[in-house]
Structure formats: C-alpha cells, structure tokens
Design a protein around this motif. Structure first.
Motif, PDB file in Angstrom:
ATOM      1  N   UNK A  65      31.595  47.795  35.531  1.00  0.00           N
ATOM      2  CA  UNK A  65      31.369  47.039  34.307  1.00  0.00           C
ATOM      3  C   UNK A  65      29.922  46.579  34.182  1.00  0.00           C
ATOM      4  N   UNK A  66      29.208  46.550  35.328  1.00  0.00           N
ATOM      5  CA  UNK A  66      27.801  46.156  35.296  1.00  0.00           C
ATOM      6  C   UNK A  66      27.006  47.144  36.138  1.00  0.00           C
ATOM      7  N   UNK A  67      25.744  47.315  35.796  1.00  0.00           N
ATOM      8  CA  UNK A  67      24.883  48.217  36.562  1.00  0.00           C
ATOM      9  C   UNK A  67      24.291  47.471  37.756  1.00  0.00           C
ATOM     10  N   UNK A  68      23.630  48.201  38.632  1.00  0.00           N
ATOM     11  CA  UNK A  68      22.981  47.582  39.794  1.00  0.00           C
ATOM     12  C   UNK A  68      21.905  46.603  39.340  1.00  0.00           C
ATOM     13  N   UNK A  70      21.838  42.619  40.181  1.00  0.00           N
ATOM     14  CA  UNK A  70      20.715  41.909  40.796  1.00  0.00           C
ATOM     15  C   UNK A  70      20.280  40.728  39.934  1.00  0.00           C
ATOM     16  N   UNK A  71      20.295  40.899  38.635  1.00  0.00           N
ATOM     17  CA  UNK A  71      19.923  39.811  37.730  1.00  0.00           C
ATOM     18  C   UNK A  71      20.922  38.664  37.804  1.00  0.00           C
ATOM     19  N   UNK A  72      22.186  38.953  38.059  1.00  0.00           N
ATOM     20  CA  UNK A  72      23.197  37.897  38.175  1.00  0.00           C
ATOM     21  C   UNK A  72      23.044  37.079  39.446  1.00  0.00           C
ATOM     22  N   UNK A  76      32.094  31.121  34.674  1.00  0.00           N
ATOM     23  CA  UNK A  76      32.551  31.510  36.008  1.00  0.00           C
ATOM     24  C   UNK A  76      33.719  32.483  35.927  1.00  0.00           C
ATOM     25  N   UNK A  77      34.616  32.282  34.973  1.00  0.00           N
ATOM     26  CA  UNK A  77      35.727  33.217  34.795  1.00  0.00           C
ATOM     27  C   UNK A  77      35.217  34.603  34.399  1.00  0.00           C
ATOM     28  N   UNK A  78      34.219  34.634  33.523  1.00  0.00           N
ATOM     29  CA  UNK A  78      33.646  35.906  33.101  1.00  0.00           C
ATOM     30  C   UNK A  78      32.985  36.619  34.276  1.00  0.00           C
TER      31      UNK A  78
END
Length: 63
Positions: free
Chosen positions: A22-25, A29-31, A5-7
């Motif tokens: 830091x992350x792509x679209x 969506x995967x998260x 959760x911290x990450x």
C-alpha cells in the motif's frame, strides 16, 4: 490523533502481509520521521507504544 494511528496501522498491516503493497519504500521512510516524533514526545504511554511498534514493524520491512 487516533484516526491517524489507525490509518498508519492499516498501512503497516498491508506492508507486513503478503498482499499488494500500500506504500512504497520512499513513503515508508518518510513515515519513520513522524512516527519517531510520536514515540519521543510527551504523549500518553499507549500512543508512544503504538508509534514505537509501528516504527519497528516498518523499519524491519525497510531493512
């Protein structure tokens, strides 16, 4: 669980501020899926609340 959760919170902070992403679209969506599972599971309230907040923040950035 707290480390994950911290990450995720750190990743979302990077997405929500005018800094390099830091992350792509696609990664965002995967998260949404694992965050949805954390939000719906029979977990402690603080974990469900944090997952719901992260989904909301991420979803608003993806929309």
């Amino acid at each position: 669980m707290d480390e994950a959760l911290d990450l995720l919170d750190t990743l979302l902070d990077g997405v929500s501020e005018p800094r390099p992403k830091l992350i792509s679209a696609d990664e965002g969506q995967a998260l949404m899926v694992p965050l949805g599972l954390l939000d719906d599971a029979e977990l402690p309230e603080d974990i469900r609340r944090a997952a719901g907040e992260m989904r909301f923040r991420l979803g608003s950035r993806l929309a």
